[in-house]
Design a protein around this motif. Structure first.
Motif, PDB file in Angstrom:
ATOM      1  N   GLN A 161       0.949  -1.662   0.196  1.00 46.42           N
ATOM      2  CA  GLN A 161      -0.090   0.059  -0.089  1.00 46.42           C
ATOM      3  C   GLN A 161       0.480   1.621  -0.170  1.00 46.42           C
ATOM      4  O   GLN A 161       0.699   2.147  -0.516  1.00 46.42           O
ATOM      5  CB  GLN A 161      -1.358  -0.205   0.991  1.00 46.42           C
ATOM      6  CG  GLN A 161      -1.877  -0.978   0.939  1.00 46.42           C
ATOM      7  CD  GLN A 161      -1.698  -2.228   1.634  1.00 46.42           C
ATOM      8  OE1 GLN A 161      -0.371  -2.323   1.641  1.00 46.42           O
ATOM      9  NE2 GLN A 161      -2.745  -3.462   1.679  1.00 46.42           N
ATOM     10  N   LEU A 164       1.600   2.707  -3.007  1.00 51.83           N
ATOM     11  CA  LEU A 164       1.227   3.485  -3.877  1.00 51.83           C
ATOM     12  C   LEU A 164       1.095   5.010  -3.810  1.00 51.83           C
ATOM     13  O   LEU A 164       0.715   5.662  -4.619  1.00 51.83           O
ATOM     14  CB  LEU A 164       0.252   2.713  -4.017  1.00 51.83           C
ATOM     15  CG  LEU A 164      -0.314   1.393  -4.665  1.00 51.83           C
ATOM     16  CD1 LEU A 164      -1.794   0.959  -4.288  1.00 51.83           C
ATOM     17  CD2 LEU A 164       0.565   1.578  -6.028  1.00 51.83           C
ATOM     18  N   VAL A 169      -1.231   8.240  -5.698  1.00 46.13           N
ATOM     19  CA  VAL A 169      -2.543   8.335  -4.804  1.00 46.13           C
ATOM     20  C   VAL A 169      -2.048  10.066  -3.959  1.00 46.13           C
ATOM     21  O   VAL A 169      -2.774  10.914  -3.707  1.00 46.13           O
ATOM     22  CB  VAL A 169      -1.764   7.637  -3.497  1.00 46.13           C
ATOM     23  CG1 VAL A 169      -2.169   8.295  -1.783  1.00 46.13           C
ATOM     24  CG2 VAL A 169      -2.519   5.972  -3.879  1.00 46.13           C
ATOM     25  N   ASN A 199      -8.026   9.011  -5.555  1.00 42.39           N
ATOM     26  CA  ASN A 199      -7.771   9.589  -4.846  1.00 42.39           C
ATOM     27  C   ASN A 199      -7.803  11.432  -4.974  1.00 42.39           C
ATOM     28  O   ASN A 199      -7.784  11.961  -3.794  1.00 42.39           O
ATOM     29  CB  ASN A 199      -5.638   9.541  -4.912  1.00 42.39           C
ATOM     30  CG  ASN A 199      -5.663   8.368  -4.770  1.00 42.39           C
ATOM     31  OD1 ASN A 199      -5.740   7.524  -3.164  1.00 42.39           O
ATOM     32  ND2 ASN A 199      -5.522   7.939  -5.468  1.00 42.39           N
ATOM     33  N   TYR A 327      -4.965   6.510   6.378  1.00 41.98           N
ATOM     34  CA  TYR A 327      -4.708   5.148   5.911  1.00 41.98           C
ATOM     35  C   TYR A 327      -4.486   3.254   8.156  1.00 41.98           C
ATOM     36  O   TYR A 327      -5.458   2.930   7.493  1.00 41.98           O
ATOM     37  CB  TYR A 327      -3.490   3.980   5.369  1.00 41.98           C
ATOM     38  CG  TYR A 327      -3.090   2.660   5.368  1.00 41.98           C
ATOM     39  CD1 TYR A 327      -4.705   1.576   4.044  1.00 41.98           C
ATOM     40  CD2 TYR A 327      -2.445   1.828   5.348  1.00 41.98           C
ATOM     41  CE1 TYR A 327      -4.952   0.673   4.375  1.00 41.98           C
ATOM     42  CE2 TYR A 327      -2.386   0.407   5.714  1.00 41.98           C
ATOM     43  CZ  TYR A 327      -3.566   0.287   4.883  1.00 41.98           C
ATOM     44  OH  TYR A 327      -3.608  -1.370   4.536  1.00 41.98           O
ATOM     45  N   ASN A 333      -8.442   4.966   2.139  1.00 41.06           N
ATOM     46  CA  ASN A 333      -8.644   3.436   1.068  1.00 41.06           C
ATOM     47  C   ASN A 333      -8.017   2.873   0.427  1.00 41.06           C
ATOM     48  O   ASN A 333      -7.116   4.004  -0.673  1.00 41.06           O
ATOM     49  CB  ASN A 333      -9.890   3.353   0.194  1.00 41.06           C
ATOM     50  CG  ASN A 333     -10.592   1.643  -0.370  1.00 41.06           C
ATOM     51  OD1 ASN A 333      -9.135   1.080   0.330  1.00 41.06           O
ATOM     52  ND2 ASN A 333     -11.437   1.451  -0.631  1.00 41.06           N
ATOM     53  N   LEU A 334      -6.630   2.710   0.575  1.00 38.97           N
ATOM     54  CA  LEU A 334      -5.084   2.365  -0.296  1.00 38.97           C
ATOM     55  C   LEU A 334      -5.454   0.811  -0.120  1.00 38.97           C
ATOM     56  O   LEU A 334      -4.707  -0.093  -1.778  1.00 38.97           O
ATOM     57  CB  LEU A 334      -4.192   1.915   0.727  1.00 38.97           C
ATOM     58  CG  LEU A 334      -2.968   3.996   0.998  1.00 38.97           C
ATOM     59  CD1 LEU A 334      -2.173   3.808   1.209  1.00 38.97           C
ATOM     60  CD2 LEU A 334      -3.534   4.511  -0.090  1.00 38.97           C
ATOM     61  N   ASP A 335      -6.482  -0.528  -0.041  1.00 43.14           N
ATOM     62  CA  ASP A 335      -6.749  -1.503   0.431  1.00 43.14           C
ATOM     63  C   ASP A 335      -6.827  -1.575  -1.427  1.00 43.14           C
ATOM     64  O   ASP A 335      -6.597  -2.956  -1.404  1.00 43.14           O
ATOM     65  CB  ASP A 335      -6.882  -2.178   0.892  1.00 43.14           C
ATOM     66  CG  ASP A 335      -6.349  -2.374   2.314  1.00 43.14           C
ATOM     67  OD1 ASP A 335      -5.295  -2.094   2.449  1.00 43.14           O
ATOM     68  OD2 ASP A 335      -7.063  -2.081   3.727  1.00 43.14           O
ATOM     69  N   ASP A 336      -7.868  -1.491  -1.751  1.00 46.43           N
ATOM     70  CA  ASP A 336      -8.173  -1.276  -2.490  1.00 46.43           C
ATOM     71  C   ASP A 336      -7.958  -1.266  -4.030  1.00 46.43           C
ATOM     72  O   ASP A 336      -8.675  -1.162  -5.072  1.00 46.43           O
ATOM     73  CB  ASP A 336     -10.387  -1.049  -2.988  1.00 46.43           C
ATOM     74  CG  ASP A 336     -10.718  -1.371  -1.838  1.00 46.43           C
ATOM     75  OD1 ASP A 336     -11.074  -3.049  -1.909  1.00 46.43           O
ATOM     76  OD2 ASP A 336     -11.854  -1.372  -1.469  1.00 46.43           O
ATOM     77  N   VAL A 338      -4.878  -1.901  -4.619  1.00 50.52           N
ATOM     78  CA  VAL A 338      -4.515  -3.019  -5.171  1.00 50.52           C
ATOM     79  C   VAL A 338      -4.713  -3.757  -6.004  1.00 50.52           C
ATOM     80  O   VAL A 338      -5.198  -4.498  -4.643  1.00 50.52           O
ATOM     81  CB  VAL A 338      -3.195  -3.452  -3.186  1.00 50.52           C
ATOM     82  CG1 VAL A 338      -1.965  -4.154  -4.129  1.00 50.52           C
ATOM     83  CG2 VAL A 338      -2.269  -2.086  -2.525  1.00 50.52           C
ATOM     84  N   ARG A 341      -1.018  -8.355  -6.829  1.00 48.39           N
ATOM     85  CA  ARG A 341       0.351  -9.037  -6.449  1.00 48.39           C
ATOM     86  C   ARG A 341       0.832  -9.846  -7.042  1.00 48.39           C
ATOM     87  O   ARG A 341       0.430 -11.453  -7.372  1.00 48.39           O
ATOM     88  CB  ARG A 341       0.477  -9.119  -4.698  1.00 48.39           C
ATOM     89  CG  ARG A 341      -0.205  -7.950  -4.165  1.00 48.39           C
ATOM     90  CD  ARG A 341      -0.641  -8.914  -2.365  1.00 48.39           C
ATOM     91  NE  ARG A 341      -1.123  -7.535  -1.919  1.00 48.39           N
ATOM     92  CZ  ARG A 341      -0.801  -6.893  -0.766  1.00 48.39           C
ATOM     93  NH1 ARG A 341       0.016  -7.287  -0.348  1.00 48.39           N
ATOM     94  NH2 ARG A 341      -1.673  -5.863  -0.039  1.00 48.39           N
ATOM     95  N   GLY A 363      -6.390   1.786 -10.418  1.00 51.27           N
ATOM     96  CA  GLY A 363      -5.458   0.743  -8.592  1.00 51.27           C
ATOM     97  C   GLY A 363      -4.595   0.318  -9.832  1.00 51.27           C
ATOM     98  O   GLY A 363      -3.944   1.056 -10.892  1.00 51.27           O
TER      99      GLY A 363
END
Length: 370
Positions: A161, A164, A169, A199, A327, A333-336, A338, A341, A363
């Protein structure tokens, strides 16, 4: 030291995984063990740009752990977790001393030449130069980067996370918070719902906007925008954006519009959908052959501001930790962001996705090491 890297050897050709040599950091430089790096559309632009020097190691969205520091480094120490900024600044020029560090020109000559700030490179193979990308080259196990690119982040911050933060972001968040100066209770339109646009939506939400209106041509992107804080959506391929913006704001238009699209027609629409005294911020990069056409009649009576913004007017050493802590506190929200991986060996699959019009582009694919 020997490292593994994804090397761009020819314009437009797939990257190849190679063993290359990386020299030690010099004064004001840092050796970072890259833990994660996002694959950004700007990397594709560099891959397809005939002016990109080759061979080069691309990658400019990265996070990792400081391995070693060169002489005079004071901002970080070995063991620190860092998010990397691809726009380091000198701190002493006309722009830096007035606080506009995002306008510092010190990085751009070396950046275009594919070197570090001193005009030389740290990467090679069999004695032949390998060039840097955006002074970072994060598509590799390790990178030597300027100290002013290394922003310390909390130890508990997950690095996929964190990787980004340094590009899309920070640009989107800062466009809303810094460049536009979104105020509590205000109305905001965001044009272009990609990695930067969502963002900008998050920045507007955090700034306290009451209505955040996402504008795009893709229905899927508009649906995704709601996850990041959009309260309303406009499909500009099906509706007249300026008319809907006015209808959603009592006939006045929004107070702030942020154009992340890179499309001059969107900027024109954003201008027309913004009220008197409002602000339009453009962070998307235009085709230089295009022009913006704004109505001249009564222009002086509108009191509007049209502003170009590079990097969202971000100040990395201030803004990166703010975003990281938001975060960690569950407010960003950084999880969504990504999307997947992948190992370095699969990096070309991420580039292939940019050519798929059906592929989700809100993303990043994130390359993880170890």
């Amino acid at each position: 030291m020997k490292i593994t890297a994804a090397v761009m050897s020819e314009v437009g050709k797939p990257l190849t995984i190679q063993q290359i040599d990386l020299a030690e950091p010099k004064a004001n430089e840092v050796l970072v063990k890259i833990k994660a790096t996002g694959v950004c559309h700007s990397d594709l632009n560099a891959l397809e740009d005939a002016t990109t020097p080759t061979p080069t190691v691309l990658g400019h969205e990265g996070a990792g752990v400081v391995e070693a520091v060169g002489p005079n480094v004071t901002c970080v120490k070995p063991g620190d977790k860092v998010a990397l900024s691809w726009v380091p600044y000198c701190g002493t020029c006309e722009f830096c001393v007035t606080g506009a560090v995002h306008l510092c020109e010190s990085a751009f000559g070396p950046m275009f030449d594919g070197t570090l700030l001193d005009g030389t490179t740290r990467m090679s193979q069999d004695g032949e130069t390998i060039y840097h990308s955006s002074l970072l080259s994060t598509f590799a196990e390790y990178a030597v980067v300027p100290e002013m690119s290394c922003v310390k982040i909390p130890d508990e911050m997950p690095l996929a996370q964190a990787s980004l933060i340094g590009c899309g972001v920070a640009t989107g968040y800062s466009a809303a918070v810094n460049a536009a100066g979104v105020t509590p209770g205000s109305t905001v339109a965001v044009f272009g719902i990609g990695g930067v646009g969502v963002n900008a939506i998050q920045g507007a939400r955090i700034a306290g906007a009451s209505k955040i209106i996402a504008c795009d041509v893709k229905a899927e992107n508009l649906e995704i925008a709601k996850k990041f804080g959009a309260t309303h959506t406009i499909n500009v391929a099906e509706e007249n954006a300026e008319e809907v913006l006015c209808s959603l704001t009592g006939g006045f238009g929004v107070q702030f519009a942020i154009d992340c699209s890179g499309n001059t027609r969107a900027t024109e629409s954003a201008w027309k959908g913004t009220r008197k005294g409002g602000t339009v911020v453009v962070v998307g990069a235009f085709n230089p052959e295009k022009t913006i056409n704004l109505p001249a009649g009564g222009f002086h009576r509108l009191g509007k501001v049209l502003k170009g913004s590079f990097y969202g007017d971000a100040q990395p050493f201030r803004d990166f930790p703010i975003i990281a802590n938001l975060y960690l506190n569950g407010k960003y929200n950084l999880d969504d962001l990504v999307l997947e991986r992948i190992p370095l060996e699969d990096i070309n699959k991420a580039f292939d996705g940019f050519h798929d019009s059906c592929c989700v582009n809100v993303g990043r694919s994130v390359v993880e090491f170890d």
